[in-house]
Structures are given as C-alpha cells and as structure tokens.
Design a protein around this motif. Structure first.
Motif, PDB file in Angstrom:
ATOM      1  N   LEU A 151       0.753  -1.402   0.057  1.00 53.89           N
ATOM      2  CA  LEU A 151       0.115   0.873  -0.171  1.00 53.89           C
ATOM      3  C   LEU A 151       0.565   1.559  -0.182  1.00 53.89           C
ATOM      4  CD1 LEU A 151      -2.937  -0.416   2.272  1.00 53.89           C
ATOM      5  CD2 LEU A 151      -2.799  -0.667   0.559  1.00 53.89           C
ATOM      6  N   MET A 152       2.365   1.177   0.361  1.00 56.75           N
ATOM      7  CA  MET A 152       2.900   2.455   0.577  1.00 56.75           C
ATOM      8  C   MET A 152       4.076   2.254  -1.094  1.00 56.75           C
ATOM      9  SD  MET A 152       4.006   2.009   4.890  1.00 56.75           S
ATOM     10  CE  MET A 152       5.165   3.560   4.303  1.00 56.75           C
ATOM     11  N   ASN A 153       3.930   1.317  -1.647  1.00 56.97           N
ATOM     12  CA  ASN A 153       4.505   1.315  -3.012  1.00 56.97           C
ATOM     13  C   ASN A 153       3.220   2.432  -3.607  1.00 56.97           C
ATOM     14  OD1 ASN A 153       5.309   0.776  -5.994  1.00 56.97           O
ATOM     15  ND2 ASN A 153       5.929  -1.322  -5.268  1.00 56.97           N
ATOM     16  N   GLN A 154       3.976   3.681  -4.057  1.00 55.18           N
ATOM     17  CA  GLN A 154       3.968   4.454  -4.534  1.00 55.18           C
ATOM     18  C   GLN A 154       3.296   4.676  -5.814  1.00 55.18           C
ATOM     19  OE1 GLN A 154       3.125   7.960  -2.615  1.00 55.18           O
ATOM     20  NE2 GLN A 154       3.615   6.595  -1.515  1.00 55.18           N
ATOM     21  N   SER A 155       3.932   3.527  -6.654  1.00 57.52           N
ATOM     22  CA  SER A 155       3.102   3.268  -8.215  1.00 57.52           C
ATOM     23  C   SER A 155       1.812   2.295  -7.901  1.00 57.52           C
ATOM     24  CB  SER A 155       4.103   1.987  -8.461  1.00 57.52           C
ATOM     25  OG  SER A 155       4.407   0.498  -7.932  1.00 57.52           O
ATOM     26  N   VAL A 187      -0.367   2.675  -5.028  1.00 56.23           N
ATOM     27  CA  VAL A 187      -1.358   3.651  -4.769  1.00 56.23           C
ATOM     28  C   VAL A 187      -0.809   5.088  -3.946  1.00 56.23           C
ATOM     29  CG1 VAL A 187      -2.773   4.593  -2.885  1.00 56.23           C
ATOM     30  CG2 VAL A 187      -2.980   2.296  -3.253  1.00 56.23           C
ATOM     31  N   ALA A 188      -0.858   5.879  -5.232  1.00 55.36           N
ATOM     32  CA  ALA A 188       0.624   7.385  -4.585  1.00 55.36           C
ATOM     33  C   ALA A 188      -0.204   8.170  -3.688  1.00 55.36           C
ATOM     34  CB  ALA A 188       0.088   8.579  -5.798  1.00 55.36           C
ATOM     35  N   GLY A 189       0.566   8.621  -2.191  1.00 56.58           N
ATOM     36  CA  GLY A 189       0.456   9.463  -1.432  1.00 56.58           C
ATOM     37  C   GLY A 189      -0.276   8.761  -0.089  1.00 56.58           C
ATOM     38  N   LEU A 190       0.000   7.913  -0.090  1.00 50.41           N
ATOM     39  CA  LEU A 190      -0.094   6.933   1.422  1.00 50.41           C
ATOM     40  C   LEU A 190       0.894   6.621   2.048  1.00 50.41           C
ATOM     41  CD1 LEU A 190      -2.873   5.739   2.218  1.00 50.41           C
ATOM     42  CD2 LEU A 190      -2.254   3.437   1.397  1.00 50.41           C
ATOM     43  N   GLY A 191       1.297   7.226   3.039  1.00 50.56           N
ATOM     44  CA  GLY A 191       1.910   7.426   3.483  1.00 50.56           C
ATOM     45  C   GLY A 191       1.933   5.606   5.019  1.00 50.56           C
ATOM     46  N   ASN A 192       3.079   5.893   5.616  1.00 51.92           N
ATOM     47  CA  ASN A 192       3.051   5.075   7.375  1.00 51.92           C
ATOM     48  C   ASN A 192       2.196   5.003   7.872  1.00 51.92           C
ATOM     49  OD1 ASN A 192       4.842   2.889   7.564  1.00 51.92           O
ATOM     50  ND2 ASN A 192       5.371   4.007   9.526  1.00 51.92           N
ATOM     51  N   ILE A 193       1.836   5.757   8.456  1.00 50.16           N
ATOM     52  CA  ILE A 193       1.098   6.745   9.418  1.00 50.16           C
ATOM     53  C   ILE A 193      -0.786   5.677   8.745  1.00 50.16           C
ATOM     54  CG2 ILE A 193      -0.891   7.889  10.821  1.00 50.16           C
ATOM     55  CD1 ILE A 193       1.801   9.728  10.652  1.00 50.16           C
ATOM     56  N   ALA A 196      -1.575   4.274   6.034  1.00 50.38           N
ATOM     57  CA  ALA A 196      -1.253   2.515   5.922  1.00 50.38           C
ATOM     58  C   ALA A 196      -2.398   2.536   7.038  1.00 50.38           C
ATOM     59  CB  ALA A 196      -0.076   2.217   5.132  1.00 50.38           C
ATOM     60  N   ALA A 197      -1.531   2.151   8.233  1.00 49.98           N
ATOM     61  CA  ALA A 197      -1.266   1.602   8.944  1.00 49.98           C
ATOM     62  C   ALA A 197      -3.160   1.782   9.576  1.00 49.98           C
ATOM     63  CB  ALA A 197      -0.669   1.730  10.234  1.00 49.98           C
ATOM     64  N   GLU A 198      -3.772   2.762   9.088  1.00 54.22           N
ATOM     65  CA  GLU A 198      -4.459   2.491  10.462  1.00 54.22           C
ATOM     66  C   GLU A 198      -5.954   3.179   9.634  1.00 54.22           C
ATOM     67  OE1 GLU A 198      -3.346   4.707  12.997  1.00 54.22           O
ATOM     68  OE2 GLU A 198      -5.237   5.353  12.764  1.00 54.22           O
ATOM     69  N   ALA A 199      -5.291   2.614   8.202  1.00 58.54           N
ATOM     70  CA  ALA A 199      -6.567   1.659   6.666  1.00 58.54           C
ATOM     71  C   ALA A 199      -6.328   0.482   6.761  1.00 58.54           C
ATOM     72  CB  ALA A 199      -6.209   1.607   5.081  1.00 58.54           C
ATOM     73  N   LEU A 200      -5.658  -0.292   7.379  1.00 58.92           N
ATOM     74  CA  LEU A 200      -5.413  -1.682   8.285  1.00 58.92           C
ATOM     75  C   LEU A 200      -6.546  -1.614   8.773  1.00 58.92           C
ATOM     76  CD1 LEU A 200      -2.563  -2.297   6.188  1.00 58.92           C
ATOM     77  CD2 LEU A 200      -3.847  -3.349   5.377  1.00 58.92           C
ATOM     78  N   TRP A 201      -5.960  -1.376  10.392  1.00 54.98           N
ATOM     79  CA  TRP A 201      -7.039  -1.254  11.368  1.00 54.98           C
ATOM     80  C   TRP A 201      -8.305  -1.406  10.868  1.00 54.98           C
ATOM     81  CZ3 TRP A 201      -9.921   1.661  14.741  1.00 54.98           C
ATOM     82  CH2 TRP A 201     -10.616   1.566  15.814  1.00 54.98           C
ATOM     83  N   ILE A 249       5.388  -4.258  14.635  1.00 56.25           N
ATOM     84  CA  ILE A 249       6.990  -5.006  13.965  1.00 56.25           C
ATOM     85  C   ILE A 249       7.598  -3.605  12.424  1.00 56.25           C
ATOM     86  CG2 ILE A 249       5.527  -6.931  14.089  1.00 56.25           C
ATOM     87  CD1 ILE A 249       4.727  -6.123  11.546  1.00 56.25           C
ATOM     88  N   VAL A 250       8.393  -3.770  12.143  1.00 60.98           N
ATOM     89  CA  VAL A 250       9.228  -3.788  10.600  1.00 60.98           C
ATOM     90  C   VAL A 250       9.034  -4.554   9.614  1.00 60.98           C
ATOM     91  CG1 VAL A 250      11.290  -2.864  10.177  1.00 60.98           C
ATOM     92  CG2 VAL A 250      10.970  -2.777  12.657  1.00 60.98           C
ATOM     93  N   GLN A 251       8.716  -3.978   8.726  1.00 64.98           N
ATOM     94  CA  GLN A 251       8.003  -4.256   7.437  1.00 64.98           C
ATOM     95  C   GLN A 251       8.859  -3.063   6.283  1.00 64.98           C
ATOM     96  OE1 GLN A 251       3.581  -3.890   7.678  1.00 64.98           O
ATOM     97  NE2 GLN A 251       4.380  -6.030   7.527  1.00 64.98           N
ATOM     98  N   ALA A 252       9.645  -4.057   5.609  1.00 63.12           N
ATOM     99  CA  ALA A 252      10.535  -3.153   3.992  1.00 63.12           C
ATOM    100  C   ALA A 252      10.601  -1.768   5.015  1.00 63.12           C
ATOM    101  CB  ALA A 252       9.602  -2.778   3.231  1.00 63.12           C
TER     102      ALA A 252
END
Ligand code: ZN
Length: 186
Positions: free
Chosen positions: A83-87, A89-95, A97-102, A170-173
């Motif tokens: 989700l954080m890969n800009q190719s 979704v553009a414009g979704l950052g770390n915060i 992405a985590a919030e959306a998954l929750w 956890i740490v991812q990428a």
C-alpha cells in the motif's frame, strides 16, 4: 535548493528570474522562478522519462477494488508495504496505511496478491475513511486530552480501541507497522 513554482496570471509582469513559463488559455501562468538558475526541466515527449510511475491517488474516486486487485496481483510482498508503494497507491504514507488496515481489520502481514476482492472493497472504504477531513486534522497527533488520535499508529503496547487487545509494532520494509493481532485477522 533554490527557486519555486509560482502561480499567477498572464496579466502580471513576468518575474525577472522566471526560467520557464507555462501559460494556460484561461490566463493562468505558472513560472519557475529561480534566481540562481540551478533548476533543470525535462520535457518528456515520448513518456520515456525515468520518473517513477505513480499509481492512483489515495484520495481519488478512481481508486477502487478492481484497480487494487490488478495492481496487487503480482506483488509478492505484504499488504502494508504494498500500500505504501507509490506505484500502487500514490500518497498513502506509513501512518495512514497502518490506520486503514486497522479500520479494515486486515493483517498487515498478509500477502498483497492474495487479498480477496470483497476485502479490497473494505480496504478502499477504510482508506477513504482515514483520509477524510474529519479524521485527518492537519498537524495534530493528539486530541485536546493528549490521547493519540490514531487507532494504532505509534500506540505500541496500548489497548486496542476495538477489541481491547495490545497494539504491537513490527518492522516491514524498514518501516514500523503498528497493528492489533487480536482483531486484524482478515
Ligand atoms: Zn484489536
């Protein structure tokens, strides 16, 4: 380093340090004003530039489950870094992405390519929700009482507001992912 794009109108005098100017038929003028002339501009006539390909904007209506299904089908990585890969979704950052998954109750570790279409629909709704102006007060990480305004982000060890489980990190990428393994199981 120096210089900026300036928006004005063609009726205004041109800045003497304008290095490149784009004038639109409605009278809008966009000038690259660069006193030291250090900027460079590349014209990409053939679409062959090395600029990164960007996916659909996170806040764009065109971002839907069909698009994500296609964009993720060959991604052999977990859904959170995907989700954080800009190719993708553009414009979704770390915060967010985590919030959306929750919000979508989705495990950030699950394989991006294996998320079903109904789950992607839920994820798209979750992305819209976390990016909505109501949820997204600029510049504030806490509310008036000092409580985090995020559900999971930066809340390691705290109680999940949905299920009472503990938020883990956890740490991812190379980036921290905060989530609740008790209720993010989808
Ligand atoms: Zn939970």
């Amino acid at each position: 380093m120096n210089g900026d794009w300036e928006f004005g109108t063609t009726a205004e005098p041109l800045d003497r340090f304008a290095r490149a100017v784009i004038e639109l038929t409605d009278g809008t003028r966009i000038s690259l004003v660069d006193r030291r002339a250090l900027s460079s501009i590349m014209l990409d006539r053939e679409g062959t530039s090395s600029l990164p390909k960007l996916g659909r904007e996170a806040s764009d209506e065109a971002l839907d489950a069909d698009y994500l299904l296609e964009a993720l089908k060959k991604k052999k990585i977990a859904i959170k870094p995907a989700l954080m890969n800009q190719s993708v979704v553009a414009g979704l950052g770390n915060i967010y992405a985590a919030e959306a998954l929750w919000e979508a109750e989705m495990d950030p570790r699950r394989s991006a390519a294996k998320v079903s279409r109904p789950k992607l629909e839920r994820l798209v709704d979750a992305i819209r929700l976390v990016l909505s102006p109501k949820k997204r007060l600029p510049g504030r990480y806490t509310d008036k009482r000092g409580a985090s305004r995020f559900a999971v982000y930066d809340r390691e060890g705290k109680v999940c507001r949905r299920c009472g489980g503990a938020i883990e990190r956890i740490v991812q990428a190379g980036r921290s992912t905060y989530f609740c393994s008790s209720c993010q199981r989808g």
